[in-house]
Design an enzyme around this catalytic site. Sequence first.
Site, PDB file in Angstrom:
ATOM      1  N   ASP A 125      -0.515   8.744   0.307  1.00 40.76           N
ATOM      2  CA  ASP A 125      -0.106   7.864   0.371  1.00 40.76           C
ATOM      3  C   ASP A 125       1.362   7.406  -0.560  1.00 40.76           C
ATOM      4  OD1 ASP A 125      -0.584   5.281  -0.925  1.00 40.76           O
ATOM      5  OD2 ASP A 125      -2.962   5.061  -0.914  1.00 40.76           O
ATOM      6  N   ASP A 233       2.207   2.050  -1.043  1.00 37.81           N
ATOM      7  CA  ASP A 233       0.972   0.887  -1.984  1.00 37.81           C
ATOM      8  C   ASP A 233       1.912  -0.481  -1.863  1.00 37.81           C
ATOM      9  OD1 ASP A 233      -0.849   1.266  -3.708  1.00 37.81           O
ATOM     10  OD2 ASP A 233       0.570   0.935  -4.946  1.00 37.81           O
ATOM     11  N   GLU A 292       0.690  -1.592   3.197  1.00 37.79           N
ATOM     12  CA  GLU A 292       0.018  -2.771   1.926  1.00 37.79           C
ATOM     13  C   GLU A 292       0.260  -3.874   2.477  1.00 37.79           C
ATOM     14  OE1 GLU A 292      -3.097  -2.521  -1.380  1.00 37.79           O
ATOM     15  OE2 GLU A 292      -1.005  -1.779  -1.530  1.00 37.79           O
ATOM     16  N   HIS A 364     -10.075   1.798  -0.327  1.00 34.41           N
ATOM     17  CA  HIS A 364     -10.587   1.957  -1.462  1.00 34.41           C
ATOM     18  C   HIS A 364     -10.566   0.492  -2.967  1.00 34.41           C
ATOM     19  CE1 HIS A 364      -6.768   1.957  -1.962  1.00 34.41           C
ATOM     20  NE2 HIS A 364      -6.490   1.726  -2.828  1.00 34.41           N
ATOM     21  N   ASP A 365     -10.345  -0.692  -1.815  1.00 37.27           N
ATOM     22  CA  ASP A 365     -10.002  -1.247  -3.132  1.00 37.27           C
ATOM     23  C   ASP A 365     -10.808  -2.398  -2.044  1.00 37.27           C
ATOM     24  OD1 ASP A 365      -7.980  -0.539  -4.026  1.00 37.27           O
ATOM     25  OD2 ASP A 365      -6.504  -1.111  -2.830  1.00 37.27           O
TER      26      ASP A 365
END
Length: 636
Positions: A125, A233, A292, A364-365
């Site tokens: 990430d 990200d 993302e 995870h969000d």
Amino acid sequence: MAELNPGIVSSPSASIAGPVHYREGQDRDVAWWKHAVVYQIYPRSFADSDGDGIGDLRGIIDRLDHIATLGVDVVWLSPIYPSPQHDNGYDVSDYRDVDPVYGDLATFDQLLAEIHDRGMALVMDLVFNHTSHQHPWFMASRSGPNDPKRDWYWWRPPRPGMEPGAPGAEPTNWRAAFGGPAWTLDPTSGEYYLHLFSPEQPDLNWENPDVRHALYEVMRWWLDRGVDGFRMDVINHVSKDPSLPDGQPLPGGHLGDGSPHFVSGPRIHEFLQEMRHEVIAPRDDTPVLIGEMPGATVEEAVRFTDPARGELDMVFTFEHLQIDHGADKWDVKPLDLRELKASLGRWQAGLADVGWNSLYLNNHDQPRSVSRFGDDGVHRVRSAKLLATLLHLHRGTPFIYQGEELGLTNTSLTSSDDLRDIESRNHFAEQVAKGVAEDDALAHIRPMSRDNSRTPMPWDDGEHAGFTHGIPWIPLDRDHHHMNAKAAYGDEGSVFHHYHRLIELRHTDPVVVHGDFAMLLPHDAQVYAFTRRLDNTELLVVANVSGDDIEVQLPDAARWQHAELVLHNLNGTGPGDQHVVPPVPPAGLVRLQPWEAQVWRTTTTRAQHLVLVAAEEDLASWTVRTTTRSASRWYL
Ligand code: GLC
């Protein structure tokens, strides 16, 4: 500004080699990540080896066989870099090391080797929109206006004519994603710095070429260490409109929505092309780049993932996960299946010829998809398998988020003391400050809190679910006695085994990777159905996204007469699930129990195929007629 990229770009799909194993029958001329299934690990909550209650790299190594057994090809690791952990590692203070809470570089190298030994790839990430406020770059930048790194971040004086710190003196009215203004005053210099997320996550200034080149160095450093790609990200936020205009005012306060001025900003394509040109193009291997992209449209996604443009390989859309949002994410609307089909169908169609989709319902969000879109009560197992079936059989690369393969549900969140996530905690505090009672504020947060997906992985039914022998950093899921990996391994009908079958189908039947996608019944609120076709092979996926019994009449029954059932979700231990094998659709009639999903496969001769291609238009536009026969419905 000179053009950064003189037009020489490598085509990301031009190369055939890849870090993951190609299986027999797979097309080696296709980029490796198109065959792949990705498994996301949130290291904090995966497995704790040393008893401090926080997951770590050694814990991941110990549990790698769980992932390998599932059959996935790629592991994506959420951030493990040194970080003050204000946003659980999405606030990086050193891009080239491992946070001691997770281990060290030697353990990382071992993890990477063990992943590779199992024929899998590792994706890191990369958090490049911002750093931690503790990153040496920001500390230098903050030290004063004359520091050489001052311009590495966005520093601005107060609004003209206003005193630093006065209400509304921030350089723009932008609201930060985690609440409050997106600018924080540094009293020493009297200037503000920009942070699209929390004040502990200052935004890097990508306008400055030194910043970009420092980030490209970080990428090279990890690639040279052997990693196989990056998940980037909020990468579509890195180009801001340098004139920093105010955003449209948001209700209830003086803040505004700045997103039009930083989502897919003016230089985003140029920056990404430069990144590929400098970092990826010179290499012999073919790392994957996954962006993302909150707020990206499908038209933009085509541009970002068109191999000829040399930017990214795929992007995460947020569109389908916003259809249950009202005024904001906390204002939850019930799922309208037609909107979900419209969104996913639009992305399937938009990226059919150029570019590539990533497929996900969980990360995870996001809250857990079984609680959000399925039935997390009596039909938990069925509905988890149904959602997986739908997602994995779309065209694109599927992503599994840890625990999804166990059908994990949202957590119960009974007290504000259990809140760990910065976004949830800030929102709770905002509500309470407005006079909302604590219980009501908690109820407001419960369905959408990011903490729902961050509870520890339940490995067994022992103390702390086998996650740790210490005290878990976040309370365990409510029901780990039933929902745990050990129980799933021993149950052929478990969600885990269903994921395994789906992944196997992708690896063995090229129609899953390459087949054309056609959405059926777009206007129906309960049935999700589509076909995939490659040459003479066709899959029909038909699923009942409701608690009713349903009958679906296929329009051209003859076509399915010799179809074979390749996957079915009613083979489990739930009520009525025991190995029910539906008959081949008699006269094209498919009967579906609540939350039932069937996948049929048929092959046609060349002559039949030509007729079918001609009829495709009709098929995609079936009309729906509802009769009033109890809970059954008929489709013509
Ligand atoms: C991304 C991450 C999220 C993080 C945010 C800021 O959306 O997925 O967890 O809070 O960026 O880095």
